[in-house]
Every structure is written in C-alpha cells, then in structure tokens.
Design a protein around this motif. Sequence first.
Motif, mmCIF file in Angstrom:
data_model
loop_
_atom_site.group_PDB
_atom_site.id
_atom_site.type_symbol
_atom_site.label_atom_id
_atom_site.label_comp_id
_atom_site.label_asym_id
_atom_site.label_seq_id
_atom_site.Cartn_x
_atom_site.Cartn_y
_atom_site.Cartn_z
ATOM 1 N N ALA A 16 0.834 -1.207 0.000
ATOM 2 C CA ALA A 16 0.000 0.000 0.000
ATOM 3 C C ALA A 16 0.868 1.257 0.000
ATOM 4 O O ALA A 16 0.580 2.232 -0.705
ATOM 5 C CB ALA A 16 -0.930 -0.006 1.203
ATOM 6 N N LEU A 17 1.954 1.227 0.790
ATOM 7 C CA LEU A 17 2.859 2.375 0.823
ATOM 8 C C LEU A 17 3.525 2.585 -0.529
ATOM 9 O O LEU A 17 3.688 3.719 -0.991
ATOM 10 C CB LEU A 17 3.923 2.167 1.904
ATOM 11 C CG LEU A 17 3.462 2.332 3.356
ATOM 12 C CD1 LEU A 17 4.567 1.938 4.313
ATOM 13 C CD2 LEU A 17 3.017 3.765 3.624
ATOM 14 N N LEU A 18 3.917 1.468 -1.184
ATOM 15 C CA LEU A 18 4.526 1.573 -2.505
ATOM 16 C C LEU A 18 3.575 2.199 -3.504
ATOM 17 O O LEU A 18 3.935 3.122 -4.235
ATOM 18 C CB LEU A 18 4.957 0.195 -2.996
ATOM 19 C CG LEU A 18 6.344 -0.309 -2.579
ATOM 20 C CD1 LEU A 18 6.570 -1.719 -3.085
ATOM 21 C CD2 LEU A 18 7.425 0.619 -3.109
ATOM 22 N N ILE A 44 1.422 6.834 -6.853
ATOM 23 C CA ILE A 44 0.270 7.603 -7.321
ATOM 24 C C ILE A 44 0.207 8.994 -6.712
ATOM 25 O O ILE A 44 -0.086 9.975 -7.390
ATOM 26 C CB ILE A 44 -1.035 6.838 -7.012
ATOM 27 C CG1 ILE A 44 -1.027 5.506 -7.778
ATOM 28 C CG2 ILE A 44 -2.264 7.655 -7.375
ATOM 29 C CD1 ILE A 44 -2.121 4.550 -7.357
ATOM 30 N N ALA A 45 0.517 9.080 -5.412
ATOM 31 C CA ALA A 45 0.234 10.326 -4.701
ATOM 32 C C ALA A 45 1.318 11.380 -4.863
ATOM 33 O O ALA A 45 1.035 12.574 -4.766
ATOM 34 C CB ALA A 45 0.036 10.032 -3.215
ATOM 35 N N PRO A 56 10.502 9.327 -5.249
ATOM 36 C CA PRO A 56 9.694 8.280 -4.602
ATOM 37 C C PRO A 56 8.995 7.361 -5.611
ATOM 38 O O PRO A 56 8.955 6.140 -5.426
ATOM 39 C CB PRO A 56 8.678 9.075 -3.771
ATOM 40 C CG PRO A 56 9.346 10.379 -3.504
ATOM 41 C CD PRO A 56 10.129 10.672 -4.744
ATOM 42 N N ARG A 57 8.467 7.948 -6.679
ATOM 43 C CA ARG A 57 7.795 7.123 -7.694
ATOM 44 C C ARG A 57 8.792 6.224 -8.412
ATOM 45 O O ARG A 57 8.529 5.040 -8.629
ATOM 46 C CB ARG A 57 7.062 8.021 -8.693
ATOM 47 C CG ARG A 57 6.330 7.247 -9.788
ATOM 48 C CD ARG A 57 5.515 8.185 -10.656
ATOM 49 N NE ARG A 57 4.373 8.696 -9.910
ATOM 50 C CZ ARG A 57 3.528 9.625 -10.379
ATOM 51 N NH1 ARG A 57 3.730 10.148 -11.574
ATOM 52 N NH2 ARG A 57 2.522 10.032 -9.654
ATOM 53 N N TYR A 58 9.948 6.784 -8.763
ATOM 54 C CA TYR A 58 10.968 5.995 -9.446
ATOM 55 C C TYR A 58 11.425 4.821 -8.574
ATOM 56 O O TYR A 58 11.524 3.678 -9.046
ATOM 57 C CB TYR A 58 12.156 6.886 -9.798
ATOM 58 C CG TYR A 58 13.336 6.135 -10.359
ATOM 59 C CD1 TYR A 58 13.353 5.718 -11.684
ATOM 60 C CD2 TYR A 58 14.427 5.820 -9.545
ATOM 61 C CE1 TYR A 58 14.422 5.009 -12.199
ATOM 62 C CE2 TYR A 58 15.502 5.114 -10.054
ATOM 63 C CZ TYR A 58 15.495 4.715 -11.377
ATOM 64 O OH TYR A 58 16.560 4.010 -11.876
ATOM 65 N N LEU A 59 11.685 5.093 -7.295
ATOM 66 C CA LEU A 59 12.145 4.036 -6.391
ATOM 67 C C LEU A 59 11.044 3.012 -6.144
ATOM 68 O O LEU A 59 11.312 1.810 -6.018
ATOM 69 C CB LEU A 59 12.617 4.642 -5.065
ATOM 70 C CG LEU A 59 13.871 5.512 -5.145
ATOM 71 C CD1 LEU A 59 14.193 6.116 -3.788
ATOM 72 C CD2 LEU A 59 15.056 4.711 -5.657
#
Length: 336
Positions: free
Chosen positions: A24-26, A31-32, A212-215
Amino acid sequence: MAMRLLRGVLNLLKWGLCAVGAAALLFTALIATPLERPVELRSVSDSRKGVDMSTLPALERFQARDGTWLGYRHYAASGATTGAGAIFIHGSSGSSGTVNHALTAALAARSVETWALDIRGHGASGTRGDIGYVGQLEDDLIDFVAHVRKSAPDLPLTLIGHSAGAGFALRVAATPIMQDLFVRTVLIAPYLGYDAPTNRPHSGGWANADIPRYLGLAALRKLGIDCCAQLPVLAFAVPPNSERILVPTYSDRLMRNFATRGYRLDLPLVTHPVTIFGGAEDEMMISDKYAETVQAVKPSVDVKVIDGVNHMGMVTSPKAVSAIAEDVATRGAAGS
C-alpha cells in the motif's frame, strides 16, 4: 498443539498484513507524489534564436515493426560526396524539428548524407512522453536503419547523439546486435547516467525526477511486478504552452530506455571508435570531467572540449557546429 497452530496462523496473518501495508505504501508513492515541472530554463529556450528553421526538410515517416509510423527528416548531401552518412538522435524533450537542425543541416552541407529521427515518444513518433516497453527504442532504430538501407545500402553510417540522445547512442554502441550498424559513434554533451561525475545537480535545472515514484517502481520490479511503467517520473524545464513542439515529461519506461545503461557498463562493450564533444560552458554537464571519467574505463575514447559553448550551443553555435560537422565529414567514411 492447538495453541501452536493458532500462533502460527497469527504470525502468518501478521506478516501478511505487513506485506499488504508495504504494498500500500509503494502504491501510494507511485500515485500520490506529484511530479513538479522545473521553471523554464532560458538557456534552452533561447537556443532557438539564430537558427534558421526555414530550411528544415519535410517530415517523412516509416513503419516500425509494431505498425506504428515514426517520423524522421532526410538531409540530402550537397556537393561532392564524402562517402559518409549519419543518423542523428536528438536530446531529451526534443525532436528532429528542433534546434539541432543547425547541426544536421551543416552535416549535409559538408556532403554527409544525414537522417534525423524522431525517437518514439517525441515529435511525430508514437505517444508523447511514453513507449511500450524498455528496448523498443533499440527495435525502432534497427527498423529505421533497415529503412535507410533501402536507399543507401552501402553507405558507412556514423551514429550521432546529443545529451540524452548521446546516452542512448552509447547504449546502442554497446549492444552486440546493433554494433555493426554503425562505423563510429559521436556523443555530443552526453548524459552518461545518474551516477556519472560529469552531471550537474538536476542537470543544471533542466530536469526534475519524482524520486519516490521511481524508487517505488524499481522496488516493484525487484518483486517481479512490472506495472505502472507508463507513469511520468521525469519533468523538463520547457517553456509554458510548448507541448506542441517539446515533450514536458517522460514515463518511467521511456526514461530508462532513452539513456545509457551506465557508462561503466556500456563503454567496455563498444567495439567501434567513439568521440565525445563537450562545451566548456555547459550548464548541464561538467565537460572538463569527460576525459578522466570515460578514459578511466575506455582509454581509446577521443574527447574534445570546445571553449565558450554551452549545452544547446553544441548543436546551434557556429563554432561547435562547424567543428563537429567537419569531424564527421572527414572521419565518417572510414569510421576512424
């Protein structure tokens, strides 16, 4: 016995909930987190001034293996033939119809038969800012060379790339199935990968990544989940309302494909001559570090730094354009 079974079930439930929470965190990170476009970089925007776009060749198209029509421009060689040809790969956000026209036109004026390709995800090729899969750009280039060979079956071809396009050109030069398509590779102000000491932070203000999205996407791939690669992860400092000409963002898969795999990995695999041209006043790259960086991995790489020229000036300023075009014209036929 019953208590041990119960504790086992509870432990499984606990770890299952932890896994769900981590997932969920990923997905929240994917998305966020907003991708913010950097403020317009004037040195890039102003590079169009002084470039005569009235002589830009008409856009042509060829069909890639997946049925998509991709765009390119052909610059017929003028004057006595040099026996050399070139395929030019534009930089990030650009296309065959942007300011690199100054260089590609200069190549043709020196009798180098030249083709400038709209890399898929740019210009008239495919969906802006996205591709179908990592490796599609290599497939497209193989198809394009086959298209060029219909009219120029024996012409020695030099692969030329600028900026991110130079990083992709290095990737191509290191790929066994593609090495023999070109006799030489010329990298202009190349982006050598995220870990290269030649990079300025955020490419001097040109690019902004959603880390964050890339990771998060990278973590999912390690888990064997290859999803959401169409999400944008990289934004460029293009002018407002310029989307008709320039690409403002890259998806994860386009960003990963339109680049080197890393100069330490790619350079040792290159079998043909490589020349790097840098600009001493490059605001995105640290050009005086090119020689020590690449020659520590592959000593045979030829590095030339041109005084008084910035990043976009490498494909627009008369000084850089003349030096690069003359180099390709005189060394391209032999691949030296």
